[in-house]
Scaffold this motif. Structure first.
Motif, PDB file in Angstrom:
ATOM      1  N   HIS A 186       0.840  -1.201   0.000  1.00  0.00           N
ATOM      2  CA  HIS A 186       0.000   0.000   0.000  1.00  0.00           C
ATOM      3  C   HIS A 186       0.877   1.253   0.000  1.00  0.00           C
ATOM      4  O   HIS A 186       0.615   2.199  -0.758  1.00  0.00           O
ATOM      5  CB  HIS A 186      -0.932  -0.020   1.214  1.00  0.00           C
ATOM      6  CG  HIS A 186      -1.802   1.187   1.337  1.00  0.00           C
ATOM      7  ND1 HIS A 186      -2.895   1.414   0.532  1.00  0.00           N
ATOM      8  CD2 HIS A 186      -1.732   2.244   2.185  1.00  0.00           C
ATOM      9  CE1 HIS A 186      -3.465   2.556   0.873  1.00  0.00           C
ATOM     10  NE2 HIS A 186      -2.783   3.079   1.874  1.00  0.00           N
ATOM     11  N   HIS A 203       1.667   6.753   0.940  1.00  0.00           N
ATOM     12  CA  HIS A 203       1.189   7.104   2.277  1.00  0.00           C
ATOM     13  C   HIS A 203       2.234   6.583   3.261  1.00  0.00           C
ATOM     14  O   HIS A 203       2.377   5.376   3.424  1.00  0.00           O
ATOM     15  CB  HIS A 203      -0.173   6.476   2.563  1.00  0.00           C
ATOM     16  CG  HIS A 203      -1.262   6.993   1.685  1.00  0.00           C
ATOM     17  ND1 HIS A 203      -2.508   6.389   1.636  1.00  0.00           N
ATOM     18  CD2 HIS A 203      -1.314   8.048   0.834  1.00  0.00           C
ATOM     19  CE1 HIS A 203      -3.269   7.062   0.782  1.00  0.00           C
ATOM     20  NE2 HIS A 203      -2.567   8.067   0.291  1.00  0.00           N
ATOM     21  N   THR A 256       2.376   1.787  -3.443  1.00  0.00           N
ATOM     22  CA  THR A 256       1.365   2.182  -4.424  1.00  0.00           C
ATOM     23  C   THR A 256       0.892   3.620  -4.221  1.00  0.00           C
ATOM     24  O   THR A 256       0.646   4.342  -5.184  1.00  0.00           O
ATOM     25  CB  THR A 256       0.144   1.241  -4.344  1.00  0.00           C
ATOM     26  OG1 THR A 256       0.586  -0.089  -4.605  1.00  0.00           O
ATOM     27  CG2 THR A 256      -0.926   1.616  -5.335  1.00  0.00           C
ATOM     28  N   THR A 257       0.771   4.045  -2.959  1.00  0.00           N
ATOM     29  CA  THR A 257       0.134   5.329  -2.644  1.00  0.00           C
ATOM     30  C   THR A 257       1.078   6.413  -2.127  1.00  0.00           C
ATOM     31  O   THR A 257       0.694   7.579  -2.089  1.00  0.00           O
ATOM     32  CB  THR A 257      -0.944   5.132  -1.564  1.00  0.00           C
ATOM     33  OG1 THR A 257      -0.293   4.687  -0.354  1.00  0.00           O
ATOM     34  CG2 THR A 257      -2.005   4.146  -1.998  1.00  0.00           C
TER      35      THR A 257
END
Length: 96
Positions: free
Chosen positions: A57, A63, A60-61
């Motif tokens: 995640h 964050h 991909t982001t």
């Protein structure tokens, strides 16, 4: 290794996306420990889990911050700065 995190100001008030690893629940996978994204609330599995969804995640982001979503654990990890981040006043969270 960096000595601090430059992303602590990016913590938001999130609602966990699931009570288990969101991606493992969709695919029938299994997890070991859970991590909560402090940008969007995505719940992903840790790097000891087969699919490593929390790290995926992040990649991909972008964050950067996750909080442990395990009972009794109160730490935050910054993927971008590769360090534990002290965030005073952050509520303890855990799946049921």
């Amino acid at each position: 290794m960096p000595t601090g995190c430059t992303h602590a100001d990016q913590v938001t008030d999130v609602t966990p996306s699931a009570d288990g690893c969101e991606d493992c629940l969709k695919t029938g996978g299994r997890w070991v420990h859970l991590r909560l994204c402090l940008t969007c609330g995505h719940v992903g599995c840790c790097d000891s889990s087969p699919a490593k969804h929390a790290t995926a995640h992040f990649h991909t982001t972008d964050h950067p911050l996750v909080q442990s979503y395990e009972p009794g654990e109160e730490w935050v990890w910054c993927y971008a700065d590769d360090t534990i981040v002290p965030i005073p006043g952050l509520p303890t969270r855990a799946h049921s």
